[in-house]
Motif scaffolding. Structure first.
Motif, short mmCIF file in Angstrom:
data_model
loop_
_atom_site.label_atom_id
_atom_site.label_comp_id
_atom_site.label_asym_id
_atom_site.label_seq_id
_atom_site.Cartn_x
_atom_site.Cartn_y
_atom_site.Cartn_z
N ALA A 375 29.15 -2.00 3.02
CA ALA A 375 28.41 -1.50 1.85
C ALA A 375 27.73 -2.63 1.10
CB ALA A 375 29.37 -0.77 0.92
N GLY A 376 27.90 -3.89 1.56
CA GLY A 376 27.24 -5.00 0.89
C GLY A 376 28.07 -5.66 -0.19
N ASN A 380 37.13 -10.11 -2.69
CA ASN A 380 38.27 -11.01 -2.60
C ASN A 380 39.52 -10.14 -2.43
OD1 ASN A 380 40.46 -12.57 -4.80
ND2 ASN A 380 39.79 -13.59 -2.95
N PRO A 381 40.14 -10.10 -1.23
CA PRO A 381 41.25 -9.18 -0.99
C PRO A 381 42.45 -9.43 -1.89
CG PRO A 381 40.37 -10.02 1.09
CD PRO A 381 39.74 -10.82 0.00
N GLN A 382 42.71 -10.66 -2.28
CA GLN A 382 43.85 -10.94 -3.15
C GLN A 382 43.77 -10.16 -4.44
OE1 GLN A 382 45.76 -15.01 -3.86
NE2 GLN A 382 44.33 -14.89 -5.59
N ALA A 383 42.56 -10.07 -5.01
CA ALA A 383 42.36 -9.34 -6.26
C ALA A 383 41.88 -7.92 -6.04
CB ALA A 383 41.33 -10.08 -7.12
N ASP A 384 41.41 -7.62 -4.82
CA ASP A 384 40.75 -6.35 -4.52
C ASP A 384 39.61 -6.11 -5.49
OD1 ASP A 384 40.26 -4.04 -3.10
OD2 ASP A 384 41.62 -2.82 -4.32
N LYS A 385 38.83 -7.18 -5.70
CA LYS A 385 37.69 -7.11 -6.61
C LYS A 385 36.48 -7.76 -5.97
CE LYS A 385 40.41 -6.56 -10.79
NZ LYS A 385 40.82 -7.08 -12.10
N CYS A 386 35.32 -7.55 -6.60
CA CYS A 386 34.04 -7.93 -6.00
C CYS A 386 33.42 -9.14 -6.68
CB CYS A 386 33.04 -6.76 -6.11
SG CYS A 386 33.33 -5.42 -4.93
N LEU A 387 32.66 -9.89 -5.89
CA LEU A 387 31.80 -10.93 -6.45
C LEU A 387 30.66 -10.24 -7.20
CD1 LEU A 387 31.22 -14.04 -6.43
CD2 LEU A 387 29.64 -13.57 -4.54
N TRP A 413 25.34 -7.77 -1.87
CA TRP A 413 24.93 -9.04 -1.27
C TRP A 413 24.52 -8.85 0.17
CZ3 TRP A 413 24.93 -12.40 -5.17
CH2 TRP A 413 25.78 -12.15 -6.25
N THR A 414 23.43 -9.47 0.54
CA THR A 414 22.99 -9.45 1.93
C THR A 414 22.91 -10.89 2.44
OG1 THR A 414 20.64 -9.50 1.30
CG2 THR A 414 21.67 -7.33 1.66
N ARG A 415 23.15 -11.06 3.71
CA ARG A 415 23.10 -12.39 4.34
C ARG A 415 21.79 -12.55 5.09
NH1 ARG A 415 28.92 -11.83 7.05
NH2 ARG A 415 28.14 -13.44 8.47
N ALA A 416 21.09 -13.65 4.77
CA ALA A 416 19.77 -13.87 5.35
C ALA A 416 19.78 -15.11 6.24
CB ALA A 416 18.76 -14.06 4.23
#
Length: 416
Positions: A375-376, A380-387, A413-416
């Motif tokens: 989903a983009g 961070n799995p430790q926090a189960d939260k997003c950048l 976020w997309t990787r280019a």
């Protein structure tokens, strides 16, 4: 052979005085497996138009005539008379006799001008394969070098920062180059290294040659044209501290004179040129997993290490996409996301909304684990939260943080 170390006095305000470097043997481990080459993390092919200065996103000038700790007689300028692209895919550093700029040196008026550039402000990296194709100058008193200093040079000084000389040559030895290290207890006259001499009387000024350093944790190996000539591990530094397991920056320069090479004489012809075809740095496999590139977020801006500074705690932010190495992120096989030889990290290992995201030395903690979802989201799995970008508009300079995943555009976020 007795090479002398070379300082970067412009990084720390003082000139560092040193003595001759005595080449000493080091123990090689014949059973050690060479590091596997990973993704490209720095490259300059020097393809800019003729007369162009070095690319400022990759290199900065080191300017001055303070002798550089070695009683050298050149003044390093930022003039394209001394360092410029030739339009044929090379960067040329030119040492010239005379002083049209009337530059002052530590001993009076400088007798020569030349060029010196570093990546101290643009690229600091630990480990990998460092390779350059270079045609060297010639002549008594001429001293070209491609070398590195630890990124903590400004804090701990030399030699505690460590110094890795990938290639040095002095004009009176036209067929020999040297690879050397300096550290606490083995600096100056105790530097550790070895030399490589071309076969059949060949000289390095006659043609291009490929110089390479393979650098892995606890291991440094030097090559010329694919021929290994020196290998060093912590057991080879005489019981002293090994200081080569942190990021370093690169330096290119062409010195004239100094305590090791001596000084030009009537046989030395000017100008002399050091011609660099390319420099390429590949991370170790596993330090990037082969998935290096930009991470693009809201507003079309890229995840960026502020000022390209590799120091622990440096802010990670959004910035206009430039292709700079501070925006080149490696998705490593161990779950980390890396740039400039360090990891994307949640400050203090926090799992709270709003926790600051920064650059930090890779340590294997949960604060440095990330999963890029279909989903983009970058989770961070430790926090189960997003950048998340703190400014939903994604303005240039927006800091990044950890936040509960909401699906909003500033968490995509997309990787280019």
């Amino acid at each position: 052979m007795m090479p002398i170390r070379r300082t970067v006095a412009a990084i720390a305000a003082a000139v560092l005085v040193s003595t001759l470097t005595l080449i000493q043997p080091a123990t090689a481990d014949d059973d050690e497996v060479a590091p596997t080459v990973g993704p490209l993390v720095f490259a300059d092919e020097f393809d800019l138009p003729a007369g162009s200065p070095p690319d400022p996103t990759k290199w900065r000038h080191d300017i001055g005539g303070n002798g550089w700790g070695n009683a050298e007689h050149q003044y390093y300028t930022d003039s394209t008379d001394n360092i410029a692209h030739d339009g044929n895919g090379n960067l040329v550093i030119t040492a010239r006799q005379g002083n049209p700029g009337n530059y002052d040196c530590w001993y009076g008026k400088c007798e020569y001008t030349s060029g010196k550039i570093t990546t101290a402000q643009t690229f600091n990296h630990a480990y990998g394969t460092y390779e350059a194709r270079i045609k060297l100058p010639r002549g008594q008193g001429i001293w070209p070098a491609w070398w590195m200093l630890g990124d903590n040079f400004g804090d701990v000084g030399w030699p505690n920062s460590g110094e890795i000389d990938i290639m040095e040559n002095i004009g009176r030895e036209p067929g020999t180059v040297h690879g050397t290290v300096h550290g606490p207890g083995y600096s100056g006259g105790g530097g550790i290294g070895n030399g490589y001499t071309l076969p059949n009387g060949q000289e390095f000024a006659d043609d291009f040659h490929v110089f390479k350093l393979e650098w892995a944790p606890g291991s440094l190996t030097w090559y010329v044209d694919g021929n290994q000539f020196f290998h060093l591990t912590p057991g080879g530094v005489g019981g002293n501290q090994w200081v080569f397991d942190h990021p370093f920056f690169m330096i290119l320069n062409l010195a004239v004179g100094g305590e090791w090479p001596g000084y030009p004489d009537g046989s030395t012809q000017f100008p002399q040129t050091m011609v660099i075809d390319y420099i390429r740095v590949n991370a170790l496999d596993g330090d990037g997993g082969g998935n290096a590139g930009q991470i693009v977020g809201v507003g079309g801006r890229c995840v960026d290490v502020a000022w390209g500074d590799s120091a622990d705690g440096t802010q990670v932010q959004l910035a206009n996409c430039s292709g700079n190495v501070a925006q080149n992120w490696n998705f490593a096989s161990d779950g980390t996301v890396r740039a400039l030889g360090k990891c994307l990290d949640v400050s203090g290992g926090s799992t709270a909304d709003g926790a600051r995201v920064q650059l930090w030395t890779c340590n294997g903690s949960g604060a440095q684990q990330w999963v890029h979802t279909g989903a983009g989201d970058l989770v961070n799995p430790q926090a189960d939260k997003c950048l998340e970008a703190t400014d939903p508009s994604g303005a240039d300079g927006t800091p990044l943080r950890l936040w509960t995943c909401t699906g909003h555009a500033n968490q995509k976020w997309t990787r280019a």
